[in-house]
Design an enzyme around this catalytic site. Structure first.
Site, PDB file in Angstrom:
ATOM      1  N   LYS A  74       0.871  -0.941   0.030  1.00 25.42           N
ATOM      2  CA  LYS A  74      -0.159   0.110  -0.253  1.00 25.42           C
ATOM      3  C   LYS A  74       0.958   1.122  -0.174  1.00 25.42           C
ATOM      4  O   LYS A  74       2.011   1.197   0.277  1.00 25.42           O
ATOM      5  CB  LYS A  74      -0.608  -0.440   0.996  1.00 25.42           C
ATOM      6  CG  LYS A  74      -1.925   0.802   1.132  1.00 25.42           C
ATOM      7  CD  LYS A  74      -2.946   1.147   2.548  1.00 25.42           C
ATOM      8  CE  LYS A  74      -4.083   2.331   2.724  1.00 25.42           C
ATOM      9  NZ  LYS A  74      -4.735   2.175   3.787  1.00 25.42           N
ATOM     10  N   SER A 149      -9.534   2.295   3.183  1.00 28.09           N
ATOM     11  CA  SER A 149      -8.677   2.556   2.546  1.00 28.09           C
ATOM     12  C   SER A 149      -8.035   1.716   1.587  1.00 28.09           C
ATOM     13  O   SER A 149      -6.849   2.323   0.676  1.00 28.09           O
ATOM     14  CB  SER A 149      -7.509   4.283   3.066  1.00 28.09           C
ATOM     15  OG  SER A 149      -6.960   3.639   3.753  1.00 28.09           O
ATOM     16  N   SER A 173      -9.846  -0.532   6.955  1.00 32.22           N
ATOM     17  CA  SER A 173      -9.598  -0.359   5.921  1.00 32.22           C
ATOM     18  C   SER A 173      -8.453  -1.327   4.975  1.00 32.22           C
ATOM     19  O   SER A 173      -7.910  -1.619   4.196  1.00 32.22           O
ATOM     20  CB  SER A 173      -8.230   0.885   5.743  1.00 32.22           C
ATOM     21  OG  SER A 173      -9.322   2.044   5.906  1.00 32.22           O
TER      22      SER A 173
END
Length: 479
Positions: A74, A149, A173
């Site tokens: 990420k 996210s 998330s």
């Protein structure tokens, strides 16, 4: 679309069916043809160098189980020499001078980094629509969001662009995008995985974790990620168990708690049917199911949306165009530089949370909002501790509905925040949780949430793995 698990690819490498270089080239080719916008940066040159080193390591007899396996991080984990943008214009040109501990640990195992995945700006969002680099599309339906996210990480695994990724979970998330994309995601106990080098959103809630197709793969990846880190003052000084060793333990006698506050008349009927069918599978495996109560869990959203923005307003104050981040052109004076740099580089959702957090921390309102929210947080944690003294695992929905349409909640922040109604309380308590593929509503995947006691990731992985031995929801892929 051909998809493989980490465990399956590891066996192929061990058996000599392919090399790490061939594997990297295959996945890089898939990423180049990607239509989901899952990646912000593709690190082809680094990937091929790491793959070559992995092949040499294997030839020398020094390879571990993960050596040569592809991974993507990420874009909130710092990566040396590679852009770390956090999905924001503010850090569009930031080249990290060091690796986050998680990145370093994966590299030490010989894993091959293919790139950095898309995410909501500074991890603020439930749909991955808040990225400076554009929204990510759900591989199951290009008109729908992948969740946020860590939406890019989830979509990349679901689309077969990479077998596993890292994500971060501040309010759900990892679990929410895993549920929307039909993959398996684990948020470990707060402190289990080092946060050093992970750009902070809300420091007391953020936690990195693995995202992959199966619980077995999450166990392999968590083994590499977990452990004490003296560079992170919140890192837990606890031994790391062998997460794969207990995957096949039988579930006979397992006590499952179902919170009545989550399984009530307000839960969507189709969602309830899918989850009850999944829970029935656990009954067949020998588990006992009982109703429990988490009395204060209904206060999670107001408490979270005071605490998290308050911490965000503090953490993001460093991005001012002087110390860190984007600087505006031709400022008139220092105040103009501050205002325009932050105004031009932060997106709307980040600005909204900074303003809420600043207000909650301001003189005269601290006691009324922030202090009260922290007291509620303690009550929620106490509810979970009491419940987990009576049951082994708590099961719950991950999301109120399957993936919603892109743009559907864009102009309604409250509706967007309500998407996290089943995940936030766990973060406030600091507990571990998983999302496991549990069925479909129409053509869209649905996740079942597993919640365990502090540092009992092994039990969660065992409970998820046994479910995946008698179901095939986790093996289904987008058309």
């Amino acid at each position: 679309m051909q998809q493989h698990t980490l465990a399956g690819l590891a066996k192929q490498l061990q058996d000599g069916q392919c090399s790490a270089t061939e594997l990297a080239q295959d996945y890089l080719g898939r990423i180049k043809a990607d239509t989901t916008n899952s990646f912000i940066s593709v690190t082809e040159e680094i990937a091929l160098q790491q793959a070559k080193a992995a092949d040499e390591r294997r030839a020398a007899g020094n390879a571990g189980l993960l050596t040569g396996l592809p991974i993507a991080h990420k874009d909130i984990f710092c990566t040396e020499g590679v852009r770390t943008s956090c999905g924001s214009k503010m850090l569009d040109n930031f080249i990290a001078p060091y690796n986050a501990t998680v990145v370093e640990k994966c590299a030490a195992e010989g894993m091959v980094m293919l790139g950095k995945t898309n995410c909501d700006e500074f991890a603020m969002g439930s749909s991955n629509e808040n990225s400076f680099y554009g929204a990510v599309k759900n591989p199951w339906d290009a008109e729908r969001v992948p969740g946020g996210s860590s939406g890019g990480s989830a979509a990349a695994v679901a689309a077969g662009l990479v077998p596993a990724t890292t994500g971060t979970d501040t309010g759900g998330s990892i679990r929410q995008p895993a549920a929307f994309c039909g993959i398996t995601g684990l948020r470990p106990t707060y402190g289990r995985v080092s946060r050093w080098g992970m750009v902070a959103y809300a420091s007391s809630l953020d936690q990195g974790g693995p995202m992959a197709r199966t619980a077995e793969d999450c166990a392999l990846l968590l083994q590499a990620m977990a452990g004490f880190d003296q560079k992170d003052s919140t890192s837990a000084q606890r031994d790391v168990p062998d997460y794969s060793a207990s995957l096949n333990a039988p579930l006979s006698g397992l006590k499952i708690g179902l919170p009545k506050e989550f399984f009530n008349a307000d839960l969507d009927g189709q969602m309830a049917s899918v989850l009850q069918a999944a829970i029935d599978e656990y009954r067949k495996l020998g588990a006992e199911v009982k109703e429990i109560s988490l009395t204060n869990v209904g206060l999670s959203i107001p408490a979270y949306y005071i605490i998290a923005p308050a911490e965000a307003s503090s953490n993001l104050s460093r991005f001012d165009g002087v110390r860190y981040g984007y600087r505006c052109d031709n400022p008139k004076d220092l105040m103009d530089l501050y205002k325009r740099s932050r105004g031009e580089a932060f997106g709307e959702e980040v600005k909204r949370r900074i303003m809420v957090g600043t207000y909650a921390l301001s003189a005269g309102y601290y006691d009324a909002y922030y202090l009260k929210a922290q007291k509620i947080r303690r009550l929620i944690q106490q509810d979970y501790i009491a419940a987990l003294n009576d049951v082994d695992v708590i099961m719950a929905p991950v999301t109120p509905t399957p993936a919603f349409r892109i743009g559907e909640n864009t102009n309604d922040p409250v509706a967007m925040y309500m998407e996290d109604i089943f995940t936030l309380s766990l973060n406030l308590a600091g507990l571990p949780g998983m999302s496991v593929p549990a069925g479909f509503i129409g053509h869209l995947p649905v996740g079942l949430q597993l919640i365990g006691n502090f540092f009992e990731e092994s039990r969660l992985l065992n409970v998820a793995h046994q479910f995946q031995q008698v179901t095939d929801w986790h093996l289904r892929t987008p058309a």
